[in-house]
Write an enzyme that holds these catalytic residues in place. Structure first.
Site, short mmCIF file in Angstrom:
data_model
loop_
_atom_site.label_atom_id
_atom_site.label_comp_id
_atom_site.label_asym_id
_atom_site.label_seq_id
_atom_site.Cartn_x
_atom_site.Cartn_y
_atom_site.Cartn_z
N GLU A 121 40.20 31.56 39.65
CA GLU A 121 40.29 31.58 38.73
C GLU A 121 39.44 32.33 37.80
O GLU A 121 40.28 33.00 36.61
CB GLU A 121 39.66 29.82 38.21
CG GLU A 121 41.08 29.37 39.45
CD GLU A 121 40.63 27.69 38.60
OE1 GLU A 121 41.46 26.68 39.11
OE2 GLU A 121 38.88 27.47 38.43
N SER A 132 33.69 20.67 42.24
CA SER A 132 33.14 19.72 41.48
C SER A 132 31.85 18.23 41.21
O SER A 132 31.39 18.06 41.80
CB SER A 132 34.32 18.37 41.06
OG SER A 132 34.50 17.74 39.70
N HIS A 175 61.33 32.82 40.04
CA HIS A 175 61.38 31.18 38.77
C HIS A 175 60.34 30.15 39.95
O HIS A 175 59.88 29.15 38.61
CB HIS A 175 62.51 31.09 38.67
CG HIS A 175 63.81 32.20 38.60
ND1 HIS A 175 63.18 32.64 36.81
CD2 HIS A 175 64.19 32.41 38.37
CE1 HIS A 175 64.09 32.94 36.38
NE2 HIS A 175 64.77 33.20 37.98
N LYS A 203 31.89 54.11 25.89
CA LYS A 203 31.49 53.56 26.88
C LYS A 203 30.76 52.11 27.05
O LYS A 203 31.84 51.86 28.41
CB LYS A 203 29.80 54.55 26.76
CG LYS A 203 29.83 55.80 26.05
CD LYS A 203 28.12 56.63 25.94
CE LYS A 203 28.53 57.30 25.65
NZ LYS A 203 28.70 58.03 24.57
N LYS A 228 36.79 17.16 45.84
CA LYS A 228 37.16 18.67 44.46
C LYS A 228 36.76 19.76 45.39
O LYS A 228 36.01 20.00 46.33
CB LYS A 228 37.34 18.55 43.26
CG LYS A 228 38.29 18.11 41.78
CD LYS A 228 39.20 18.52 42.13
CE LYS A 228 39.52 19.51 41.94
NZ LYS A 228 39.03 19.85 40.30
#
Length: 459
Positions: free
Chosen positions: A290, A277, A156, A325, A283
């Protein structure tokens, strides 16, 4: 100029219909399969005396010239030629003349395309399998490199019990192992050669379909001509396998993404496999993971599309089946790229041991082991569970870890506790006592790695 099939038509095909009807823009990738199938068919026609040996040699040499032209980039694909089959046949006629028309004796475009696409997806399935084997080797190498690193295990997305990082990685080895065996099963099931089925009913010519099957590397020809030209199960099955592989990659991607966050910081990605970024200079984004996760939806969509296309088609061939296809081609292209980029990224991952160790201090990951301790000393497990729940609540209020409790504190909850409780619930012992088959102990993980190496040696 009329099409090869327009002998009974009084008008040329409308240009808009040509564009709508054509598949040459995407089925030209099957040129190699089409030429291989045609060469095998011509050899069989020659062997059976349906065409002369001289005609067969002329046809084969012409086809090999076309293959060379395509691979050299000098072959011109035209929308009015409809598909790869007609495009090659038209060029063959230009090269060798009327004898090219004998190549299509005892076959239809229906069984021809059924052969081409079957050969193509089988070839690509083998490539996917090879990439998965490479992926499995990366997982093994990383598992051995960080064999004894302990991380929190989750249920969880809540901290649950301590496990080895290598045990976690080897869970993905098992997933991709199943994918490899699914491909093997697919290759066995699709190992039948449909050429010679004709349009739907077979042919009046004395064919040797077993010879063609052998020439093309199939174990046998298909048994029912109707099924031969209308079957697309092999496309659906490979699409399903690719979807499962993509799902496994997506789950792994999710964990890579989580582990890379500053909140976790369990791992670092190499700069070569991350992006930045345009506005936030701090970043470092896990874009590979992702995008792999995102492509899963696209691959699922391709599977749903072919299932929906086939769901109510009567026997035998219908033009709807031209839609078989593009989806599988797209799924094949994307899964190959996803597997390769993912294992290349994974191979550069480094683990932040200190950050992981700090994260486990107050997660009560050893709570189950405290309950197991009581159960092993005769306390019914449900009662032990209740006692440990009270201990966790006590520790939360005092802002301490279970292992920080003194023996007297333990005994306030149960007199069963003895001095050995402290040693029993160290994180290392919590891991290595889980020595049941398939558990997370270092001994078990070593065995998993050994078995995994043995499996890969058999491939």
């Amino acid at each position: 100029m009329k099409k090869m099939w327009e002998s009974s038509f009084n008008k040329e095909t409308d240009k808009l219909l040509e564009k709508f009807n054509a598949s040459i823009t995407f089925d030209k990738r099957m040129y190699e399969e089409d030429i291989k199938g045609s060469i095998a068919h011509s050899r069989m026609l020659g062997k059976q005396g349906i065409i002369s040996s001289e005609e067969q040699k002329e046809i084969e040499n012409g086809l090999l010239q076309i293959k060379n032209e395509i691979e050299n980039g000098t072959f011109e694909f035209k929308i009015e030629d409809e598909d790869i089959h007609m495009s090659i046949e038209k060029r063959l006629t230009e090269i060798i003349g009327a004898v090219a028309g004998k190549l299509h004796t005892a076959r239809s475009r229906n069984d021809q395309v059924a052969l081409d696409v079957r050969m193509y997806v089988r070839k690509e399935a083998k490539k996917i399998k090879k990439l998965l084997v490479n992926f499995e080797n990366v997982i093994l190498n990383l598992s051995e490199k960080y064999e004894d690193i302990i991380i929190p295990g989750y249920t969880h997305l809540q901290r649950a019990q301590p496990i080895l990082f290598s045990h976690h990685l080897m869970a993905y080895f098992q997933m991709f192992k199943r994918d490899i065996t699914r491909i093997d099963d697919f290759l066995k099931r699709s190992d039948e050669m449909p050429l010679g089925a004709g349009a739907l009913a077979g042919t009046t010519f004395d064919l040797d379909r077993h010879f063609v099957a052998q020439e093309l590397g199939f174990s046998k020809p298909t048994e029912n001509s109707l099924d031969s030209v209308s079957d697309r199960d092999f496309i659906i099955e490979l699409g399903m396998i690719i979807s499962v592989i993509s799902m496994h990659l997506s789950r792994f991607s999710e964990e890579i993404i989580i582990w890379c966050t500053s909140e976790f910081s369990f791992i670092n990605l190499d700069d070569a496999f991350a992006t930045g970024s345009s506005i936030m200079p701090q970043k470092k984004n896990p874009d590979i993971a992702e995008l792999v996760r995102g492509k899963t939806g696209r691959i699922y969509g391709n599977l749903m599309a072919i299932l929906t296309t086939m769901k109510a088609l009567p026997l035998a061939y219908n033009k709807d089946m031209q839609e078989d296809k593009e989806g599988i081609f797209d799924s094949i292209d994307n899964i190959k790229l996803c597997i390769e980029i993912f294992y290349s990224m994974l191979n550069t991952v480094t683990v932040n041991k200190e950050k992981i160790f700090d994260s486990m201090k107050y997660g009560f990951l050893n709570a189950t082991d405290v309950a197991d301790y009581l159960a092993k000393h005769g306390v019914p497990f449900r009662q032990a569970h209740k006692i440990v729940g009270e201990i966790v609540s006590y520790c939360e209020n005092k802002k301490i870890a279970i292992e920080d409790m003194t023996l007297s504190e333990f005994q306030n909850f149960s007199e069963i506790f003895r001095e050995d409780i402290q040693n029993e619930i160290t994180i290392e012992n919590c891991v290595n006592k889980r020595n049941s088959f398939g558990g997370t102990s270092i001994q078990n993980v070593k065995m998993q790695i050994k078995n995994a190496k043995s499996f890969l040696e058999t491939i």
